[in-house]
Design a protein around this motif. Structure first.
Motif, mmCIF file in Angstrom:
data_model
loop_
_atom_site.group_PDB
_atom_site.id
_atom_site.type_symbol
_atom_site.label_atom_id
_atom_site.label_comp_id
_atom_site.label_asym_id
_atom_site.label_seq_id
_atom_site.Cartn_x
_atom_site.Cartn_y
_atom_site.Cartn_z
ATOM 1 N N ASN A 85 27.408 13.900 2.334
ATOM 2 C CA ASN A 85 28.397 14.999 1.894
ATOM 3 C C ASN A 85 29.154 15.335 3.151
ATOM 4 O OD1 ASN A 85 26.656 16.649 2.611
ATOM 5 N ND2 ASN A 85 26.312 17.705 0.693
ATOM 6 N N GLY A 86 29.037 14.895 4.144
ATOM 7 C CA GLY A 86 29.751 15.512 5.379
ATOM 8 C C GLY A 86 31.030 14.941 5.573
ATOM 9 N N THR A 87 31.577 13.909 4.756
ATOM 10 C CA THR A 87 32.858 13.367 5.063
ATOM 11 C C THR A 87 34.085 14.578 4.551
ATOM 12 O OG1 THR A 87 32.771 12.448 2.959
ATOM 13 C CG2 THR A 87 32.217 10.859 4.696
ATOM 14 N N SER A 88 33.540 15.312 3.735
ATOM 15 C CA SER A 88 34.588 16.377 3.080
ATOM 16 C C SER A 88 34.845 17.461 4.636
ATOM 17 C CB SER A 88 33.954 17.322 2.212
ATOM 18 O OG SER A 88 32.855 17.477 2.546
ATOM 19 N N ALA A 89 34.049 17.422 5.430
ATOM 20 C CA ALA A 89 34.456 18.188 6.726
ATOM 21 C C ALA A 89 34.712 17.521 7.802
ATOM 22 C CB ALA A 89 32.944 18.879 7.045
ATOM 23 N N GLY A 90 35.151 16.473 7.540
ATOM 24 C CA GLY A 90 35.587 15.230 8.605
ATOM 25 C C GLY A 90 34.705 14.860 9.535
ATOM 26 N N LEU A 91 33.284 14.771 9.256
ATOM 27 C CA LEU A 91 32.068 14.314 9.818
ATOM 28 C C LEU A 91 31.610 12.945 9.473
ATOM 29 C CD1 LEU A 91 30.074 17.963 9.871
ATOM 30 C CD2 LEU A 91 31.752 16.914 11.708
ATOM 31 N N THR A 92 30.787 12.393 10.182
ATOM 32 C CA THR A 92 30.399 11.106 10.029
ATOM 33 C C THR A 92 28.967 11.024 9.623
ATOM 34 O OG1 THR A 92 32.066 10.087 11.481
ATOM 35 C CG2 THR A 92 30.236 8.539 10.907
ATOM 36 N N PRO A 93 28.695 10.758 8.360
ATOM 37 C CA PRO A 93 27.335 10.700 7.996
ATOM 38 C C PRO A 93 26.542 9.660 8.823
ATOM 39 C CG PRO A 93 28.676 10.414 6.104
ATOM 40 C CD PRO A 93 29.574 10.219 7.320
ATOM 41 N N GLY A 94 25.324 10.377 9.215
ATOM 42 C CA GLY A 94 24.229 9.898 10.069
ATOM 43 C C GLY A 94 24.352 10.316 11.385
ATOM 44 N N ASP A 95 25.591 10.964 11.943
ATOM 45 C CA ASP A 95 25.777 11.701 13.238
ATOM 46 C C ASP A 95 24.927 12.782 13.322
ATOM 47 O OD1 ASP A 95 27.456 9.643 13.834
ATOM 48 O OD2 ASP A 95 29.226 10.856 13.717
ATOM 49 N N TYR A 96 24.581 13.175 14.604
ATOM 50 C CA TYR A 96 23.830 14.248 14.805
ATOM 51 C C TYR A 96 24.724 15.119 15.668
ATOM 52 C CZ TYR A 96 19.275 13.103 13.154
ATOM 53 O OH TYR A 96 18.113 12.828 12.463
ATOM 54 N N ILE A 97 25.279 16.456 15.235
ATOM 55 C CA ILE A 97 25.979 17.338 15.838
ATOM 56 C C ILE A 97 25.139 18.637 16.447
ATOM 57 C CG2 ILE A 97 28.028 18.794 15.478
ATOM 58 C CD1 ILE A 97 28.587 15.911 14.896
ATOM 59 N N GLU A 98 25.589 18.995 17.775
ATOM 60 C CA GLU A 98 25.052 20.052 18.231
ATOM 61 C C GLU A 98 25.451 21.504 17.581
ATOM 62 O OE1 GLU A 98 24.890 22.315 22.812
ATOM 63 O OE2 GLU A 98 25.565 20.101 22.669
ATOM 64 N N LEU A 99 24.333 22.136 17.247
ATOM 65 C CA LEU A 99 24.504 23.233 16.340
ATOM 66 C C LEU A 99 24.786 24.745 17.091
ATOM 67 C CD1 LEU A 99 21.899 22.202 13.680
ATOM 68 C CD2 LEU A 99 24.174 22.286 13.616
ATOM 69 N N GLN A 100 24.221 25.058 18.255
ATOM 70 C CA GLN A 100 24.209 26.232 18.964
ATOM 71 C C GLN A 100 25.430 26.940 19.226
ATOM 72 O OE1 GLN A 100 25.145 26.927 22.291
ATOM 73 N NE2 GLN A 100 24.135 29.022 22.718
ATOM 74 N N SER A 101 26.598 26.127 19.206
ATOM 75 C CA SER A 101 27.696 26.872 19.497
ATOM 76 C C SER A 101 28.689 27.017 18.401
ATOM 77 C CB SER A 101 28.736 25.828 20.377
ATOM 78 O OG SER A 101 28.729 24.495 19.721
ATOM 79 N N LEU A 102 28.078 26.439 16.937
ATOM 80 C CA LEU A 102 28.546 26.475 15.824
ATOM 81 C C LEU A 102 28.457 27.903 15.439
ATOM 82 C CD1 LEU A 102 27.873 23.059 14.303
ATOM 83 C CD2 LEU A 102 30.109 23.801 15.377
ATOM 84 N N ASN A 103 27.150 28.652 15.680
ATOM 85 C CA ASN A 103 26.977 29.852 15.044
ATOM 86 C C ASN A 103 26.953 29.688 13.487
ATOM 87 O OD1 ASN A 103 26.991 31.199 17.560
ATOM 88 N ND2 ASN A 103 29.042 31.431 17.449
ATOM 89 N N GLU A 132 24.930 30.608 11.068
ATOM 90 C CA GLU A 132 24.787 31.840 10.396
ATOM 91 C C GLU A 132 25.717 33.020 10.702
ATOM 92 O OE1 GLU A 132 20.598 32.704 10.707
ATOM 93 O OE2 GLU A 132 20.012 30.878 9.768
ATOM 94 N N GLY A 133 26.786 32.785 11.234
ATOM 95 C CA GLY A 133 27.715 33.741 11.537
ATOM 96 C C GLY A 133 27.719 34.777 12.753
ATOM 97 N N GLN A 134 26.623 34.348 13.413
ATOM 98 C CA GLN A 134 26.308 35.345 14.619
ATOM 99 C C GLN A 134 27.453 35.241 15.378
ATOM 100 O OE1 GLN A 134 25.051 32.101 14.053
ATOM 101 N NE2 GLN A 134 23.019 32.083 14.715
ATOM 102 N N THR A 135 27.717 36.767 15.967
ATOM 103 C CA THR A 135 28.743 36.830 16.850
ATOM 104 C C THR A 135 28.398 36.261 18.282
ATOM 105 O OG1 THR A 135 27.586 38.990 17.608
ATOM 106 C CG2 THR A 135 29.413 39.131 15.739
ATOM 107 N N GLU A 136 27.237 36.094 18.623
ATOM 108 C CA GLU A 136 26.925 35.207 19.819
ATOM 109 C C GLU A 136 25.788 34.211 19.493
ATOM 110 O OE1 GLU A 136 25.690 38.007 22.928
ATOM 111 O OE2 GLU A 136 27.668 39.253 23.059
ATOM 112 N N GLY A 137 25.751 33.168 19.860
ATOM 113 C CA GLY A 137 24.789 32.086 19.856
ATOM 114 C C GLY A 137 23.589 32.475 20.698
ATOM 115 N N TYR A 138 22.483 32.028 19.988
ATOM 116 C CA TYR A 138 21.157 32.217 20.899
ATOM 117 C C TYR A 138 20.990 31.248 21.840
ATOM 118 C CZ TYR A 138 20.581 27.915 18.085
ATOM 119 O OH TYR A 138 20.893 26.499 17.501
ATOM 120 N N SER A 139 20.237 31.723 22.894
ATOM 121 C CA SER A 139 20.004 31.068 24.158
ATOM 122 C C SER A 139 19.450 29.645 24.022
ATOM 123 C CB SER A 139 19.136 31.994 25.138
ATOM 124 O OG SER A 139 18.960 31.240 26.351
#
Length: 301
Positions: free
Chosen positions: A165-183, A185-192
């Protein structure tokens, strides 16, 4: 924080034991020696993407490889210090770990999250042999059980798997996307990405010949982060998810395409167990090569 002080105290007591043992035994420097080792290991993790949301629960099929290099210095009949560098991967997948028919696991199955995380670890560990060796390395015991504890720094970067279902967000199914910078859970700052852990465990070591030992070891890593899997707290509001990818991994990935969906991902609903830090565990075989100590010849005048 209480657990942090408990484990820190344990490490300090171990270091004190090293100093006491080395001083009391007056271990002859000619009997001290170094060794280098290589290890091939299996790596697992305890966190939110497991069959049960508890530390003892992990999924064997999620096991991934880990390799390591070590340098060990024997200081006393029972005491050694070991420095290590290792690289390995942990993984988890709600679809495979959580049972959709289990009411306690339903929210985790519907969370529909999958991740992998490559971890590089640098450690300093004290090793306590349960059988002492007062002789040279040549006459060391054939079979030695031991325990260890220490401190480690590790670098990690969790990546999320894009589902169908990732195509709706413009993502390619099967790809792995780095998460830390995405926040996610709505964090104001990413974890280290750089964290501290407390390694501890035990093993057995067997003398193959005068130059080589082989060992079997299991070690737990108590971390102080809940984000090895990028899952910790509650679902965030759309306004706090600042990109299509963040909204997908933080909310929309839950809209499953392979079965019934129950609405549970409204802002504020539980996404993970925020009161429990993640762990990882390393189990494997180590081959050590003894670096023969140089014996200085006496000088005559």
């Amino acid at each position: 924080m209480k657990h942090f002080f408990t484990h820190t105290l344990a490490v300090l007591l171990l270091l004190a034991l090293v100093a006491t043992e080395a001083s009391a035994q007056q271990f002859n420097k000619r009997k001290q020696y170094n060794s280098v080792g290589v290890s091939l290991n299996a790596m697992n993790y305890f966190g939110d993407i497991v069959p049960k949301a508890s530390v003892p629960s992990f999924r064997f099929a999620a096991t991934r490889p880990n390799i390591g290099l070590t340098f060990t210095r024997r200081f006393a009949p029972r005491i050694s210090g070991r420095a290590g560098l290792s690289y390995g991967r942990i993984t988890g997948d709600d679809t495979k770990a959580a049972n959709q028919n289990d009411s306690d696991a339903k929210y985790r199955y519907n969370r529909n999250f999958a991740f992998r995380n490559d971890i590089v670890e640098l450690s300093a560990i004290g090793v306590f042999d349960l059988i002492e060796n007062r002789n040279t390395y040549v006459r060391r015991p054939d079979f030695v059980p031991y325990v260890f504890a220490g401190v480690a720094a590790f670098y990690h970067s969790p990546k999320g798997l894009v589902k169908d279902n990732g195509t709706s967000a413009g993502l390619t199914p099967g790809d792995y996307i780095e998460l830390q910078s995405l926040n996610t859970e709505g964090q104001t700052e990413g974890y280290s990405k750089t964290q501290i852990s407390i390694p501890f465990g035990g093993g057995v070591r067997y003398k193959i010949n005068k130059d080589f030992d082989i060992g079997l070891e299991i070690g737990w890593r108590k971390t102080f982060t809940d984000y090895l899997d990028d899952v910790s707290g509650n679902f965030a509001a759309d306004a706090d998810l600042r990109s299509p990818a963040a909204k997908y991994f933080g909310r929309d990935i839950t809209l499953r395409t392979d079965g019934e969906f129950s609405q549970f991902n409204t802002p504020g609903d539980m996404r993970g167990k925020s009161n429990e830090d993640d762990w990882y565990i390393v189990t494997g075989i180590t081959l050590n090569y003894i670096l023969q100590p140089r014996v200085k010849s006496p000088k005559f005048r």
